[in-house]
Design a protein around this motif. Structure first.
Motif, PDB file in Angstrom:
ATOM      1  N   LEU A  98       0.862  -1.182   0.000  1.00 21.77           N
ATOM      2  CA  LEU A  98       0.000   0.000   0.000  1.00 21.77           C
ATOM      3  C   LEU A  98       0.900   1.233   0.000  1.00 21.77           C
ATOM      4  N   VAL A  99       0.689   2.107  -0.968  1.00 20.11           N
ATOM      5  CA  VAL A  99       1.443   3.354  -1.054  1.00 20.11           C
ATOM      6  C   VAL A  99       0.444   4.506  -0.965  1.00 20.11           C
ATOM      7  N   ILE A 100       0.692   5.410  -0.022  1.00 18.64           N
ATOM      8  CA  ILE A 100      -0.155   6.587   0.183  1.00 18.64           C
ATOM      9  C   ILE A 100       0.685   7.808  -0.139  1.00 18.64           C
ATOM     10  N   SER A 101       0.302   8.573  -1.154  1.00 13.62           N
ATOM     11  CA  SER A 101       1.033   9.792  -1.475  1.00 13.62           C
ATOM     12  C   SER A 101       0.218  11.001  -1.047  1.00 13.62           C
ATOM     13  N   CYS A 102       0.887  11.928  -0.394  1.00 17.76           N
ATOM     14  CA  CYS A 102       0.257  13.166   0.081  1.00 17.76           C
ATOM     15  C   CYS A 102       0.740  14.294  -0.816  1.00 17.76           C
ATOM     16  N   GLU A 103      -0.148  14.873  -1.597  1.00 12.16           N
ATOM     17  CA  GLU A 103       0.230  15.767  -2.689  1.00 12.16           C
ATOM     18  C   GLU A 103      -0.110  17.216  -2.393  1.00 12.16           C
ATOM     19  N   ALA A 104       0.909  18.062  -2.461  1.00 12.17           N
ATOM     20  CA  ALA A 104       0.769  19.513  -2.527  1.00 12.17           C
ATOM     21  C   ALA A 104       1.951  20.028  -3.328  1.00 12.17           C
ATOM     22  N   GLY A 105       3.119  19.393  -3.110  1.00 13.45           N
ATOM     23  CA  GLY A 105       4.229  19.427  -4.037  1.00 13.45           C
ATOM     24  C   GLY A 105       4.278  18.042  -4.674  1.00 13.45           C
ATOM     25  N   PRO A 106       5.284  17.764  -5.493  1.00 18.06           N
ATOM     26  CA  PRO A 106       5.312  16.457  -6.174  1.00 18.06           C
ATOM     27  C   PRO A 106       5.464  15.295  -5.180  1.00 18.06           C
ATOM     28  N   ALA A 107       4.517  14.346  -5.243  1.00 19.48           N
ATOM     29  CA  ALA A 107       4.573  13.153  -4.386  1.00 19.48           C
ATOM     30  C   ALA A 107       3.942  11.946  -5.064  1.00 19.48           C
ATOM     31  N   LYS A 108       2.900  12.164  -5.872  1.00 23.34           N
ATOM     32  CA  LYS A 108       2.133  11.041  -6.416  1.00 23.34           C
ATOM     33  C   LYS A 108       2.842  10.314  -7.534  1.00 23.34           C
ATOM     34  N   GLY A 109       3.964  10.843  -8.030  1.00 22.55           N
ATOM     35  CA  GLY A 109       4.590  10.291  -9.226  1.00 22.55           C
ATOM     36  C   GLY A 109       5.455   9.075  -9.008  1.00 22.55           C
ATOM     37  N   VAL A 110       5.388   8.448  -7.836  1.00 23.94           N
ATOM     38  CA  VAL A 110       6.176   7.252  -7.569  1.00 23.94           C
ATOM     39  C   VAL A 110       5.685   6.090  -8.428  1.00 23.94           C
ATOM     40  N   ARG A 113       4.379  -1.396  -7.642  1.00 25.18           N
ATOM     41  CA  ARG A 113       4.088  -2.682  -8.279  1.00 25.18           C
ATOM     42  C   ARG A 113       2.696  -2.651  -8.899  1.00 25.18           C
ATOM     43  N   PRO A 114       2.468  -3.406  -9.970  1.00 27.69           N
ATOM     44  CA  PRO A 114       1.124  -3.422 -10.574  1.00 27.69           C
ATOM     45  C   PRO A 114       0.036  -3.873  -9.603  1.00 27.69           C
ATOM     46  N   ASP A 115       0.373  -4.772  -8.687  1.00 24.11           N
ATOM     47  CA  ASP A 115      -0.638  -5.273  -7.756  1.00 24.11           C
ATOM     48  C   ASP A 115      -0.681  -4.489  -6.455  1.00 24.11           C
ATOM     49  N   ALA A 116       0.168  -3.477  -6.301  1.00 21.76           N
ATOM     50  CA  ALA A 116       0.131  -2.642  -5.102  1.00 21.76           C
ATOM     51  C   ALA A 116      -1.020  -1.643  -5.212  1.00 21.76           C
ATOM     52  N   VAL A 117      -1.524  -1.224  -4.080  1.00 19.87           N
ATOM     53  CA  VAL A 117      -2.574  -0.212  -4.022  1.00 19.87           C
ATOM     54  C   VAL A 117      -1.911   1.143  -3.805  1.00 19.87           C
ATOM     55  N   HIS A 118      -2.274   2.116  -4.633  1.00 19.56           N
ATOM     56  CA  HIS A 118      -1.715   3.471  -4.512  1.00 19.56           C
ATOM     57  C   HIS A 118      -2.873   4.450  -4.401  1.00 19.56           C
ATOM     58  N   VAL A 119      -2.946   5.147  -3.267  1.00 17.04           N
ATOM     59  CA  VAL A 119      -3.957   6.190  -3.080  1.00 17.04           C
ATOM     60  C   VAL A 119      -3.249   7.527  -2.862  1.00 17.04           C
ATOM     61  N   THR A 120      -3.847   8.591  -3.354  1.00 16.46           N
ATOM     62  CA  THR A 120      -3.296   9.936  -3.180  1.00 16.46           C
ATOM     63  C   THR A 120      -4.274  10.786  -2.391  1.00 16.46           C
ATOM     64  N   TYR A 121      -3.753  11.471  -1.364  1.00 12.20           N
ATOM     65  CA  TYR A 121      -4.534  12.486  -0.658  1.00 12.20           C
ATOM     66  C   TYR A 121      -4.011  13.837  -1.125  1.00 12.20           C
ATOM     67  N   CYS A 122      -4.846  14.602  -1.805  1.00 14.34           N
ATOM     68  CA  CYS A 122      -4.407  15.835  -2.456  1.00 14.34           C
ATOM     69  C   CYS A 122      -4.886  17.062  -1.683  1.00 14.34           C
ATOM     70  N   HIS A 123      -3.933  17.777  -1.112  1.00 11.24           N
ATOM     71  CA  HIS A 123      -4.237  19.072  -0.498  1.00 11.24           C
ATOM     72  C   HIS A 123      -4.474  20.122  -1.576  1.00 11.24           C
ATOM     73  N   SER A 124      -3.739  19.991  -2.676  1.00 12.46           N
ATOM     74  CA  SER A 124      -3.881  20.919  -3.790  1.00 12.46           C
ATOM     75  C   SER A 124      -2.980  20.474  -4.931  1.00 12.46           C
ATOM     76  N   PRO A 125      -3.462  20.472  -6.178  1.00 12.25           N
ATOM     77  CA  PRO A 125      -2.514  20.409  -7.288  1.00 12.25           C
ATOM     78  C   PRO A 125      -1.548  21.597  -7.170  1.00 12.25           C
ATOM     79  N   MET A 126      -0.342  21.453  -7.631  1.00 15.40           N
ATOM     80  CA  MET A 126       0.679  22.489  -7.431  1.00 15.40           C
ATOM     81  C   MET A 126       0.207  23.825  -8.003  1.00 15.40           C
ATOM     82  N   ARG A 127      -0.141  24.743  -7.125  1.00 17.75           N
ATOM     83  CA  ARG A 127      -0.755  25.997  -7.549  1.00 17.75           C
ATOM     84  C   ARG A 127       0.207  26.843  -8.372  1.00 17.75           C
TER      85      ARG A 127
END
Length: 401
Positions: A98-110, A113-127
């Motif tokens: 399980l990969v959790i990316s917290c996005e306000a600067g670049p983080a989600k671009g990791v 694995r194809p079978d891993a779960v990736h969720v992003t919590y976005c405070h804001s796309p890079m303004r």
């Protein structure tokens, strides 16, 4: 032949990717709550200042990207923005389920694995590369503005492309959800960030003074509040520090006072005893208006951004619709007429929507939804692979007529 004993399921390994860890602000407070859900998670970030972190975060193993090894990275990390996509993609997260990316600067671009779960919590796309790009460029010096102009197009392309990598995206408000759809082309669910509403209390000792609370920086627009209250003669207490402090003091009338530092117990009392909170910024969410309502006080809020979702116009506060002193003065005139009918309990009830427990519940539910999506995709992929094998096998057989 002795039957094999079934092995126990492998423990789930969790990685949390946070853009940078150099202070404890709203994004880091949300990260703490995610860590409550996943106390054994490893944290990955571009650059870390461990001296600035809470004990909650320090209990986790923290790894940094190669950005941390570059000169002056702890203070000048944002200047390395063009290198951050490569830094993220260099992280080996193949061991994590399980990969959790917290996005306000670049983080989600990791890359996972194809079978891993990736969720992003976005405070804001890079303004600074999207909706606030022109404002940031104009506010920068000549060289910094040219630098941003050169790197922004490439960063936008990568940002939109990498938005396809998470299985599920969560936005911290409807305002951010709409921006995710516009800039990334992705659907997102809304999971409001956690606010510690239970630590605030009502007070019967309400003063005739409004408060403005935040950093004294341009995008927060403290200048609007200072001008509006100086012109109208209403009392205002500005609580905060920043580069605009001396300029604001020079423009303020005797009815406007400033405090740069407060203990937290003093800040709680300031919320509870204020006539109203004045909130002039366009924020993605905005915790301060929620805290004011948790203390039983109304908010006069700029009617764009997250404030429209946290403050109910005509029930827990008043919205104004232009970031100008004139618009705020008009809103204060409406506020004066409306205030006698204000119910502090309505504000407290509204603030409870953003309690920590609700965040933990909703965040966990979105992770579970992502896990179901990935599992369903895996089953579908296996079925399609089996069908392809059967077709190939049938094609190899001699045909009979």
């Amino acid at each position: 032949m002795t039957p094999e004993t079934p092995s126990a399921p492998r423990p789930r390994k969790v990685a949390i990717v946070h853009y940078w860890l150099v202070t404890m602000r709203g994004g880091e407070r949300v990260l703490e709550r995610i860590c409550d859900l996943y106390p054994d998670a490893d944290i990955f970030t571009h650059v870390v200042d461990e001296g600035a972190l809470s004990q909650t975060l320090k209990r986790h193993r923290i790894f940094s990207t190669f950005i941390a090894k570059l000169p002056l990275a702890k203070t000048q990390y944002q200047k390395y923005l063009p290198l951050m996509p490569a830094a993220l993609e260099a992280l080996d997260l193949s061991a994590y389920d399980l990969v959790i990316s917290c996005e306000a600067g670049p983080a989600k671009g990791v890359i996972t694995r194809p079978d891993a779960v990736h969720v992003t919590y976005c405070h804001s796309p890079m303004r600074y590369i999207w909706d606030q790009y022109h404002a940031y460029r104009k506010a920068s010096g000549k060289l910094a503005g040219l630098y941003l102009r050169l790197v922004a197009p490439r960063m936008r392309a990568w940002d939109r492309m990498s938005a396809s990598r998470p299985d599920v995206i969560m936005a911290n408000s409807q305002f951010v959800r709409r921006r995710i759809g516009k800039f990334w082309g992705r659907e997102a669910s809304v999971v409001y960030p956690p606010v510690d509403v239970d630590i605030f209390q009502r007070s019967d000792a309400v003063s005739d003074e409004c408060v403005w609370i935040s950093q004294l920086v341009p995008y927060k627009r403290p200048d609007i509040a200072v001008e509006a209250f100086t012109r109208s003669g209403r009392k205002l207490h500005v609580i905060g520090d920043g580069p605009m402090l001396e300029t604001l003091k020079a423009k303020a009338g005797p009815n406007v006072r400033f405090t740069t530092r407060m203990r937290f117990d003093e800040l709680r009392a300031a919320y509870a005893q204020a006539r109203a909170l004045i909130f002039t910024a366009e924020e993605d969410f905005g915790i301060i208006p929620v805290e004011s309502q948790a203390a039983g006080r109304p908010v006069v809020v700029f009617g764009r951004g997250g404030g429209t979702e946290t403050v109910i116009d005509g029930e827990t506060g008043i919205h104004f619709h232009e970031q100008t002193a004139d618009s705020l003065i008009a809103a204060m005139d409406r506020f004066d007429a409306w205030l006698p009918g204000f119910d502090p309990e309505a504000a407290i009830a509204n603030a409870s929507r953003f309690a920590r427990a609700n965040f933990l519940r909703d965040f966990a539910a979105e992770v579970a939804r992502a896990e179901r999506l990935v599992a369903a995709d895996s089953v579908l992929a296996s079925a399609e692979a089996g069908a392809s094998t059967d077709t190939a096998f049938a094609a190899d057989q001699p045909q009979t007529w």
